[in-house]
Design an enzyme around this catalytic site. Structure first.
Site, PDB file in Angstrom:
ATOM      1  N   ASP A  12      -1.046  -8.408  66.776  1.00 37.71           N
ATOM      2  CA  ASP A  12      -1.693  -8.269  65.471  1.00 37.71           C
ATOM      3  C   ASP A  12      -1.168  -6.972  64.841  1.00 37.71           C
ATOM      4  O   ASP A  12      -0.225  -6.347  65.357  1.00 37.71           O
ATOM      5  CB  ASP A  12      -3.220  -8.320  65.589  1.00 37.71           C
ATOM      6  CG  ASP A  12      -3.835  -7.043  66.149  1.00 37.71           C
ATOM      7  OD1 ASP A  12      -3.083  -6.164  66.639  1.00 37.71           O
ATOM      8  OD2 ASP A  12      -5.069  -6.902  66.112  1.00 37.71           O
ATOM      9  N   CYS A  69      -2.272  -5.642  70.775  1.00 40.37           N
ATOM     10  CA  CYS A  69      -3.185  -5.384  69.663  1.00 40.37           C
ATOM     11  C   CYS A  69      -3.533  -3.894  69.730  1.00 40.37           C
ATOM     12  O   CYS A  69      -2.838  -3.129  70.406  1.00 40.37           O
ATOM     13  CB  CYS A  69      -4.415  -6.290  69.699  1.00 40.37           C
ATOM     14  SG  CYS A  69      -5.533  -6.077  71.094  1.00 40.37           S
ATOM     15  N   THR A  71      -6.107  -2.254  71.099  1.00 40.90           N
ATOM     16  CA  THR A  71      -6.553  -1.844  72.429  1.00 40.90           C
ATOM     17  C   THR A  71      -5.949  -2.677  73.549  1.00 40.90           C
ATOM     18  O   THR A  71      -5.996  -2.270  74.713  1.00 40.90           O
ATOM     19  CB  THR A  71      -8.081  -2.008  72.548  1.00 40.90           C
ATOM     20  OG1 THR A  71      -8.395  -3.391  72.284  1.00 40.90           O
ATOM     21  CG2 THR A  71      -8.813  -1.111  71.547  1.00 40.90           C
ATOM     22  N   HIS A 102      -0.347 -10.224  92.905  1.00 44.09           N
ATOM     23  CA  HIS A 102      -1.553 -10.768  93.526  1.00 44.09           C
ATOM     24  C   HIS A 102      -2.292 -11.778  92.640  1.00 44.09           C
ATOM     25  O   HIS A 102      -2.864 -12.728  93.168  1.00 44.09           O
ATOM     26  CB  HIS A 102      -2.519  -9.634  93.870  1.00 44.09           C
ATOM     27  CG  HIS A 102      -2.056  -8.812  95.046  1.00 44.09           C
ATOM     28  ND1 HIS A 102      -2.856  -7.865  95.651  1.00 44.09           N
ATOM     29  CD2 HIS A 102      -0.885  -8.797  95.727  1.00 44.09           C
ATOM     30  CE1 HIS A 102      -2.189  -7.301  96.664  1.00 44.09           C
ATOM     31  NE2 HIS A 102      -0.984  -7.842  96.717  1.00 44.09           N
ATOM     32  N   ASN A 103      -2.325 -11.553  91.324  1.00 50.03           N
ATOM     33  CA  ASN A 103      -3.102 -12.436  90.437  1.00 50.03           C
ATOM     34  C   ASN A 103      -2.236 -13.483  89.751  1.00 50.03           C
ATOM     35  O   ASN A 103      -2.754 -14.303  88.991  1.00 50.03           O
ATOM     36  CB  ASN A 103      -3.816 -11.630  89.339  1.00 50.03           C
ATOM     37  CG  ASN A 103      -4.601 -10.448  89.858  1.00 50.03           C
ATOM     38  OD1 ASN A 103      -4.455  -9.340  89.344  1.00 50.03           O
ATOM     39  ND2 ASN A 103      -5.425 -10.655  90.875  1.00 50.03           N
TER      40      ASN A 103
HETATM   41  C1  RB5 Z   1      -7.724  -4.360  64.864  1.00 50.50           C
HETATM   42  O1  RB5 Z   1      -8.250  -3.352  64.056  1.00 50.50           O
HETATM   43  C2  RB5 Z   1      -8.233  -4.226  66.279  1.00 50.50           C
HETATM   44  O2  RB5 Z   1      -9.565  -4.561  66.336  1.00 50.50           O
HETATM   45  C3  RB5 Z   1      -7.405  -5.083  67.219  1.00 50.50           C
HETATM   46  O3  RB5 Z   1      -6.068  -4.720  67.120  1.00 50.50           O
HETATM   47  C4  RB5 Z   1      -7.739  -4.994  68.683  1.00 50.50           C
HETATM   48  O4  RB5 Z   1      -7.799  -3.665  69.097  1.00 50.50           O
HETATM   49  C5  RB5 Z   1      -8.883  -5.764  69.118  1.00 50.50           C
HETATM   50  O5  RB5 Z   1      -9.208  -5.816  70.310  1.00 50.50           O
END
Ligand code: RB5
Length: 150
Positions: A12, A69, A71, A102-103
């Site tokens: 994203d 993304c 996080t 392992h997974n």
């Molecule tokens: C986008 O702002 C953020 O929420 C997304 O990239 C991600 O971190 C969601 O888990």
């Protein structure tokens, strides 16, 4: 590690820049990939891109997927809701290596706002260079996948 199929990449807006860094890294190493977007830092919804990368693994066109993304957590939550996907959100190389060994993870998730580019590429390498060990781990994978039916 040589793969007989490309690696699926998707991100994203929060992971877009990191995805571009990973693309350059894979290109340098001669590892084929398919980029499922996003193509800019404009806001998009990460579940849409998690599905694109995971579908490429499940339909057999790609060997593994790497999802980025902000996080890595949202991507991993989405990916692990898709039957057949074993996703791990990693911020360290040890976990990235052992989630393959392992997974038998088929999806690596990274946070572009969590790990810097240098560490992220080490995590990618640890993931791609490790192989599933099978053996006693296969029974556990079978039990893991059976949880999809609960
Ligand atoms: C986008 O702002 C953020 O929420 C997304 O990239 C991600 O971190 C969601 O888990």
């Amino acid at each position: 590690m040589q793969f007989d199929k490309p690696i699926a990449l998707a991100a994203d807006h929060g992971g877009y820049e990191l995805k571009e860094v990973i693309k350059a890294h894979l290109t340098e190493q001669g590892i084929a990939f398919v980029d499922f977007g996003t193509d800019s830092a404009a806001s998009v919804d990460y579940p849409d891109y998690a599905a694109k990368g995971c579908d490429a693994v499940l339909n057999g066109s790609c060997a593994l997927t790497i999802l980025c993304c902000g996080t890595g957590v949202g991507m991993s939550m989405c990916a692990n809701k898709i039957k057949g996907i074993r996703a791990c959100c990693c911020s360290d190389t040890f976990s990235a290596e052992f989630t393959r060994r392992h997974n038998n993870a088929n999806c690596l998730c990274l946070g572009g706002r969590v790990v810097g580019a240098g560490l992220a590429l080490q995590i990618v390498d640890a993931f791609l260079n490790a192989e599933f060990e099978g053996g006693r781990h296969q029974n556990r994978i079978d039990k893991m996948m059976a949880l999809e039916n609960r």
